[in-house]
Design a protein around this motif. Structure first.
Motif, mmCIF file in Angstrom:
data_model
loop_
_atom_site.group_PDB
_atom_site.id
_atom_site.type_symbol
_atom_site.label_atom_id
_atom_site.label_comp_id
_atom_site.label_asym_id
_atom_site.label_seq_id
_atom_site.Cartn_x
_atom_site.Cartn_y
_atom_site.Cartn_z
ATOM 1 N N ASN A 1 49.153 6.891 0.667
ATOM 2 C CA ASN A 1 48.336 7.753 1.672
ATOM 3 C C ASN A 1 48.115 6.821 2.856
ATOM 4 N N VAL A 2 48.106 5.350 2.759
ATOM 5 C CA VAL A 2 47.805 4.717 4.007
ATOM 6 C C VAL A 2 49.452 4.562 4.792
ATOM 7 N N LEU A 3 50.270 4.286 3.851
ATOM 8 C CA LEU A 3 51.647 4.470 4.417
ATOM 9 C C LEU A 3 52.026 5.515 4.927
ATOM 10 N N GLN A 4 51.726 6.829 4.504
ATOM 11 C CA GLN A 4 52.006 8.027 4.978
ATOM 12 C C GLN A 4 51.087 8.082 6.475
ATOM 13 N N GLY A 5 50.197 7.387 6.796
ATOM 14 C CA GLY A 5 49.288 7.699 7.938
ATOM 15 C C GLY A 5 49.748 6.624 9.018
ATOM 16 N N ILE A 6 50.840 5.628 8.870
ATOM 17 C CA ILE A 6 51.516 4.971 9.548
ATOM 18 C C ILE A 6 52.555 5.479 10.325
ATOM 19 N N ASP B 1 48.261 5.424 -5.215
ATOM 20 C CA ASP B 1 47.949 6.835 -4.445
ATOM 21 C C ASP B 1 47.365 6.326 -3.102
ATOM 22 N N ASN B 2 46.390 5.311 -2.953
ATOM 23 C CA ASN B 2 45.671 4.811 -1.782
ATOM 24 C C ASN B 2 46.697 4.259 -0.918
ATOM 25 N N LEU B 3 47.736 3.354 -1.735
ATOM 26 C CA LEU B 3 48.589 2.691 -0.911
ATOM 27 C C LEU B 3 49.597 3.626 -0.206
#
Length: 66
Positions: free
Chosen positions: A61-66, A57-59
């Protein structure tokens, strides 16, 4: 800790839960029948599964923010 797993659950909550949750609670109650080594193994599996889910989930979320 010297207490049964079922004692950790609030009885009022048990009355208000849906059928899926009842299934989980039934399984938690059945855990009491296992010896300590078996319980530790099950808890380790649960901990690993939750950790993997959180990492995924954290990964995401990070990828969505890129």
């Amino acid at each position: 800790m010297g207490i049964k797993l079922a004692e950790l659950l609030d009885e009022e909550q048990i009355l208000d839960i849906n059928s899926y949750d009842k299934n989980v609670i039934d399984k938690v109650r059945l855990l009491e029948e296992l010896d300590e080594t078996e319980k530790k193994s099950i808890f380790n599996i649960i901990d690993i599964t939750i950790s993997r889910k959180r990492l995924k989930d954290n990964l995401a979320n990070v990828l969505q923010g890129i």
